[in-house]
Design a protein around this motif. Sequence first.
Motif, PDB file in Angstrom:
ATOM      1  N   PRO A 189       0.822  -1.212   0.000  1.00 38.17           N
ATOM      2  CA  PRO A 189       0.000   0.000   0.000  1.00 38.17           C
ATOM      3  C   PRO A 189       0.854   1.260   0.000  1.00 38.17           C
ATOM      4  O   PRO A 189       1.063   1.901   1.020  1.00 38.17           O
ATOM      5  CB  PRO A 189      -0.816  -0.123   1.300  1.00 38.17           C
ATOM      6  CG  PRO A 189       0.057  -0.931   2.198  1.00 38.17           C
ATOM      7  CD  PRO A 189       0.791  -1.900   1.311  1.00 38.17           C
ATOM      8  N   ALA A 190       1.425   1.616  -1.163  1.00 31.68           N
ATOM      9  CA  ALA A 190       2.269   2.797  -1.265  1.00 31.68           C
ATOM     10  C   ALA A 190       1.481   4.046  -0.920  1.00 31.68           C
ATOM     11  O   ALA A 190       0.281   4.130  -1.161  1.00 31.68           O
ATOM     12  CB  ALA A 190       2.850   2.909  -2.672  1.00 31.68           C
ATOM     13  N   SER A 191       2.166   5.016  -0.341  1.00 33.85           N
ATOM     14  CA  SER A 191       1.514   6.250   0.063  1.00 33.85           C
ATOM     15  C   SER A 191       1.289   7.152  -1.142  1.00 33.85           C
ATOM     16  O   SER A 191       2.244   7.692  -1.712  1.00 33.85           O
ATOM     17  CB  SER A 191       2.368   6.972   1.102  1.00 33.85           C
ATOM     18  OG  SER A 191       1.859   8.273   1.315  1.00 33.85           O
ATOM     19  N   PRO A 223       4.205   8.530  12.249  1.00 38.29           N
ATOM     20  CA  PRO A 223       4.347   7.090  12.477  1.00 38.29           C
ATOM     21  C   PRO A 223       4.838   6.759  13.887  1.00 38.29           C
ATOM     22  O   PRO A 223       4.434   5.747  14.471  1.00 38.29           O
ATOM     23  CB  PRO A 223       5.364   6.654  11.417  1.00 38.29           C
ATOM     24  CG  PRO A 223       5.299   7.704  10.364  1.00 38.29           C
ATOM     25  CD  PRO A 223       5.005   8.972  11.096  1.00 38.29           C
ATOM     26  N   LEU A 224       5.718   7.609  14.448  1.00 35.22           N
ATOM     27  CA  LEU A 224       6.202   7.362  15.808  1.00 35.22           C
ATOM     28  C   LEU A 224       5.068   7.501  16.826  1.00 35.22           C
ATOM     29  O   LEU A 224       4.956   6.696  17.759  1.00 35.22           O
ATOM     30  CB  LEU A 224       7.325   8.345  16.143  1.00 35.22           C
ATOM     31  CG  LEU A 224       8.626   8.177  15.349  1.00 35.22           C
ATOM     32  CD1 LEU A 224       9.646   9.243  15.745  1.00 35.22           C
ATOM     33  CD2 LEU A 224       9.218   6.784  15.570  1.00 35.22           C
ATOM     34  N   GLY A 248      -5.006   5.588  13.577  1.00 34.78           N
ATOM     35  CA  GLY A 248      -4.503   6.077  12.299  1.00 34.78           C
ATOM     36  C   GLY A 248      -5.387   7.158  11.713  1.00 34.78           C
ATOM     37  O   GLY A 248      -4.893   8.180  11.217  1.00 34.78           O
ATOM     38  N   GLY A 249      -6.711   6.953  11.775  1.00 32.67           N
ATOM     39  CA  GLY A 249      -7.627   7.943  11.238  1.00 32.67           C
ATOM     40  C   GLY A 249      -7.554   9.266  11.976  1.00 32.67           C
ATOM     41  O   GLY A 249      -7.636  10.340  11.368  1.00 32.67           O
ATOM     42  N   THR A 250      -7.388   9.220  13.308  1.00 32.84           N
ATOM     43  CA  THR A 250      -7.304  10.453  14.092  1.00 32.84           C
ATOM     44  C   THR A 250      -6.039  11.235  13.757  1.00 32.84           C
ATOM     45  O   THR A 250      -6.070  12.464  13.594  1.00 32.84           O
ATOM     46  CB  THR A 250      -7.346  10.129  15.595  1.00 32.84           C
ATOM     47  OG1 THR A 250      -8.576   9.461  15.900  1.00 32.84           O
ATOM     48  CG2 THR A 250      -7.237  11.394  16.423  1.00 32.84           C
ATOM     49  N   ILE A 251      -4.923  10.531  13.656  1.00 31.07           N
ATOM     50  CA  ILE A 251      -3.661  11.207  13.324  1.00 31.07           C
ATOM     51  C   ILE A 251      -3.763  11.896  11.970  1.00 31.07           C
ATOM     52  O   ILE A 251      -3.383  13.067  11.814  1.00 31.07           O
ATOM     53  CB  ILE A 251      -2.497  10.197  13.332  1.00 31.07           C
ATOM     54  CG1 ILE A 251      -2.206   9.735  14.767  1.00 31.07           C
ATOM     55  CG2 ILE A 251      -1.240  10.804  12.711  1.00 31.07           C
ATOM     56  CD1 ILE A 251      -1.187   8.627  14.856  1.00 31.07           C
ATOM     57  N   VAL A 303       0.791   4.422   6.244  1.00 31.70           N
ATOM     58  CA  VAL A 303       1.988   4.412   7.078  1.00 31.70           C
ATOM     59  C   VAL A 303       1.613   4.465   8.553  1.00 31.70           C
ATOM     60  O   VAL A 303       2.128   3.696   9.375  1.00 31.70           O
ATOM     61  CB  VAL A 303       2.915   5.580   6.703  1.00 31.70           C
ATOM     62  CG1 VAL A 303       4.070   5.683   7.688  1.00 31.70           C
ATOM     63  CG2 VAL A 303       3.451   5.407   5.289  1.00 31.70           C
ATOM     64  N   SER A 304       0.702   5.360   8.904  1.00 30.20           N
ATOM     65  CA  SER A 304       0.324   5.510  10.311  1.00 30.20           C
ATOM     66  C   SER A 304      -0.374   4.268  10.850  1.00 30.20           C
ATOM     67  O   SER A 304      -0.096   3.825  11.971  1.00 30.20           O
ATOM     68  CB  SER A 304      -0.594   6.735  10.475  1.00 30.20           C
ATOM     69  OG  SER A 304       0.103   7.924  10.189  1.00 30.20           O
TER      70      SER A 304
END
Length: 416
Positions: free
Chosen positions: A101-103, A138-139, A275-278, A293-294
Amino acid sequence: MVTLLAAVGVLVAVFVGFNIGGSSTGVAFGPSVGSRLLQKTTAAGLFTAFAFFGAWTVGRNVIDTMSSSIVPAAQFSPVASVGVLFFTGMSLLISNIYGVPASTSMTAVGAIVGLGLATGTLNQALMFTILSAWIVAPLVAFVCGALIGRYIYPYLDRRIAFTRFESNLVWIDRSGLIPRPRFNESASARDIIGSTMVVVIACYMAFSAGASNAANAVAPLVGASGPLTVDQGVLLAVFAFGLGGFTIARRTLDTVGDDITELPILAALIVSVVGGTIITILSALGIPASLAVSTTCCIIGLGWGRATRAATVVELATPDRTPDHEVTVATGALAASRADDVPTTPTVGDLERGESPPDKPDNGVPSVPEIGETDAPELDRRSLFDPEAVKRIVLLWVLTPLLALAGSYPLFLIVL
């Protein structure tokens, strides 16, 4: 000639949005369709509606950044717009070829950076901010996943039920004068709560996907030099999303997707929320970032945190200290042993394949072993993410925007 290039740009934008809608619908609503909470058509409709809501509100900020802030809007000539969209579409092709799943966001930004470098108009301060967000996000996702996996996940696992129904969860009773919606008679209160969570979080994922991905499809076509206004761009992007959701997403919904099939459904929901929140926060700030990625970093952190419950913080922080029992840290810890006395949520694949989830004990909710206990439940050794596969995924995440940059820079240097 300009009109022809504009038409080509619109077609390429539709192609990009079509692929985004097809893949994102499957990822967001795969659990809902697999457990027969929703039909495929309903899932596609909900995805389109919430993606539109996300694109029309928060997504405008990302469109503004990618259409006029990284480089001035005047630089997006018809040729430049088609070039940027071409390299964005190529990222989808690369991800399909290698199954990664490339960004799309990162690749689109890479192509725009090539345009900025070629024309000497790159906003370096903004790019520093975007690159910092690509590192920090991601961190943050990993840390959130690790903390939830270590301290919260086991308790949620024992209190939330997920069930695959033989018929839809909600059906329409037409026996009276007024049709009324009714719940499946075999659904308990816990089933209804868990199922409602699956659908609500899927809609939230659709909102986040619309907020972050609309710009990937139409940003080069929006602005002072573009053929579309922001409103028209949003409508075009969502139209393409819906087209993909109602067509190619049906196959994705059938298979549920290799990346989430063996992920416990509770873990999938936690990953979706984090992930959705970030990405929603970053989109509100106008920063294009990758949802894939997240969410992947959150999955790795969630598995790591789940596995490390067998050791105390002191044991983990002291490499020379030998614990009283073996501690194996692996992302496969998300898939706990399925012994009768160790309840666990079914995987997304279990629900899609129609396999029965593990039975919960009838004598109340079982206790959760304390952190560091030697009798912690045995963990499934099968890893959700093969280390070699993780290296390949991360490598392609880094390479795809760099390839877009390396390809767009000489092209724009020659053409513009």
